[in-house]
Design an enzyme around this catalytic site. Structure first.
Site, PDB file in Angstrom:
ATOM      1  CB  SER A  71       2.138 -13.025  60.480  1.00  0.00           C
ATOM      2  OG  SER A  71       1.903 -13.234  61.836  1.00  0.00           O
ATOM      3  CE  LYS A  74       4.206 -11.271  63.238  1.00  0.00           C
ATOM      4  NZ  LYS A  74       3.900 -12.568  63.777  1.00  0.00           N
ATOM      5  CE1 TYR A 196       3.084  -8.487  65.809  1.00  0.00           C
ATOM      6  CE2 TYR A 196       1.568  -9.019  67.604  1.00  0.00           C
ATOM      7  CZ  TYR A 196       2.308  -9.405  66.509  1.00  0.00           C
ATOM      8  OH  TYR A 196       2.263 -10.717  66.079  1.00  0.00           O
ATOM      9  CE1 TYR A 248       2.932 -17.668  60.684  1.00  0.00           C
ATOM     10  CE2 TYR A 248       1.571 -19.301  59.631  1.00  0.00           C
ATOM     11  CZ  TYR A 248       1.749 -18.032  60.090  1.00  0.00           C
ATOM     12  OH  TYR A 248       0.743 -17.113  59.957  1.00  0.00           O
ATOM     13  CB  VAL A 266      -3.280 -16.753  61.914  1.00  0.00           C
ATOM     14  CG1 VAL A 266      -2.043 -17.428  62.430  1.00  0.00           C
ATOM     15  CG2 VAL A 266      -3.469 -15.387  62.514  1.00  0.00           C
TER      16      VAL A 266
HETATM   17  O1  DON Z   1       0.380 -12.205  67.170  1.00  0.00           O
HETATM   18  C1  DON Z   1      -0.634 -12.752  66.745  1.00  0.00           C
HETATM   19  O2  DON Z   1      -1.133 -13.685  67.325  1.00  0.00           O
HETATM   20  C2  DON Z   1      -1.281 -12.334  65.446  1.00  0.00           C
HETATM   21  N1  DON Z   1      -1.848 -11.084  65.526  1.00  0.00           N
HETATM   22  C3  DON Z   1      -0.338 -12.516  64.285  1.00  0.00           C
HETATM   23  C4  DON Z   1      -0.580 -13.847  63.842  1.00  0.00           C
HETATM   24  C5  DON Z   1       0.032 -14.378  62.621  1.00  0.00           C
HETATM   25  O3  DON Z   1      -0.457 -14.222  61.524  1.00  0.00           O
HETATM   26  C6  DON Z   1       1.125 -15.342  62.939  1.00  0.00           C
HETATM   27  N2  DON Z   1       2.346 -15.116  62.418  1.00  0.00           N
HETATM   28  N3  DON Z   1       3.483 -15.197  62.399  1.00  0.00           N
END
Ligand code: DON
Length: 338
Positions: A71, A74, A196, A248, A266
């Site tokens: 993320s 983003k 994505y 988050y 994550v």
């Molecule tokens: O969409 C997902 O589950 C992951 N590829 C992105 C996760 C992440 O780091 C959460 N973030 N906001």
């Protein structure tokens, strides 16, 4: 091993080494495994890197270890959407409000049907839909080219992580089709989802994160290559959203304790930005229940306190950041007796 003369002479390097040693033994938390490939991370990995707006680099631990950006992509892709379409169009597709919910929340803003902000999955999928290029390859290249400008090096997609994300991405698929249903994203839903998943699977090091942070800290200009990665007038849009929504459902507490724009992912990375001064990149895959890296949060809290980095802080810091970045050995000079 020292990596450069800077490593040998900088008091900041010694400070970071002590911080690394302090938290290396902290084994709390859990590696994310809802994407099976992420579950393979080594829980000992721990790296810290700081790049300042003069282009000096300070790094300790596993700063060369690759991991997927997740993320943390983003805010940067949001910046790209702003450059592609301008504020008004982007604002029609994705809002500015923190959700107080987990990153994979399916809730859309009830009044406009927009995703609440670009830092949660829904908002990020909407901004990924705002990439330009004739086909998915060209749209992915737009992202990779942008990250090249931020980091000064070519980045690649980690294919096993990408395939693992794609194979387990039903919830993101549900979010994307819901947004398609309310006209928030175009018809190329599967293509956008694929991009994505790939954007989340780009391989970086914590040094890359620090470079990206330093570029934002430097009004969008990479302090080493001199390349403009994002138009300076969009930097405030990106940083404001990192400040309010980047961590988050821990974003409020983070803003209170650390007081810096930041984004976590994550896989265990955090990028934090000290405007006008430096970018901080930290990586350690052990996460707390909200999905933030436990060691990285601790390191940021301590850096913010010791160097007075909180944007609203009015307390004399223990150490002077500029001084510790530039003065030679030995060690930090305290600006207060405390
Ligand atoms: O969409 C997902 O589950 C992951 N590829 C992105 C996760 C992440 O780091 C959460 N973030 N906001």
């Amino acid at each position: 091993m020292p990596n450069s003369l800077q490593d040998i002479i900088s008091p900041l390097h010694n400070y970071l080494m002590a911080l690394y040693q302090k938290y290396q033994s902290l084994k709390e938390g859990k590696v994310a495994d809802y994407i099976p490939e992420l579950g393979r991370a080594d829980t000992d990995w721990f790296g810290i890197s700081i790049v300042n707006t003069d282009g000096q680099i300070y790094q300790v631990g596993d700063y060369q270890q690759s991991f997927t950006i997740q993320s943390i992509s983003k805010p940067f892709v949001y910046g790209l959407a702003l450059e592609n379409y301008g504020r008004e169009t982007v604002l029609n597709r994705v809002g500015l409000e923190p959700t107080g919910e987990a990153f994979n929340s399916i809730v859309l803003d009830a009044k406009n049907n927009r995703p609440c902000n670009p830092m949660v999955n829904a908002g990020a999928i909407a901004t990924t839909d705002l990439l330009t290029g004739e086909d998915s390859g060209a749209r992915l290249q737009q992202i990779l080219k942008m990250f090249h400008l931020y980091t000064g090096r070519r980045l690649d997609v980690d294919i096993p992580v990408f395939l693992s994300e794609k194979a387990t991405g039903s919830r993101n698929r549900a979010i994307a089709y819901l947004m398609h249903n309310s006209g928030m994203i175009s018809d190329r839903v599967e293509e956008t989802l694929n991009i994505y998943f790939q954007q989340c699977s780009i391989s970086v090091t914590c040094n890359d994160l620090a470079m990206m942070g330093a570029t934002l800290a430097n009004k969008g200009k990479n302090p080493i290559t001199g390349e403009q990665a994002i138009k300076s007038h969009y930097v405030q849009d990106v940083l404001s959203l990192m400040h309010t929504c980047g961590m988050y459902d821990f974003a409020g507490e983070w803003a209170y304790r650390v007081g810096l724009p930041a984004k976590s992912g994550v896989s265990g990375g955090i990028v934090a930005v000290v405007p006008g001064k430096c970018g901080i990149g930290i990586f350690s895959p052990l996460l707390d229940a909200k999905g933030n890296s436990i060691r990285a949060v601790k390191v940021c809290e301590e850096l913010a306190k010791d160097f007075g980095l909180h944007l609203y802080g009015a307390v004399e810091p223990t150490y002077d950041l500029a001084f510790s970045m530039q003065q030679p050995y030995p060690f930090l000079t305290a600006t207060s007796s405390g």
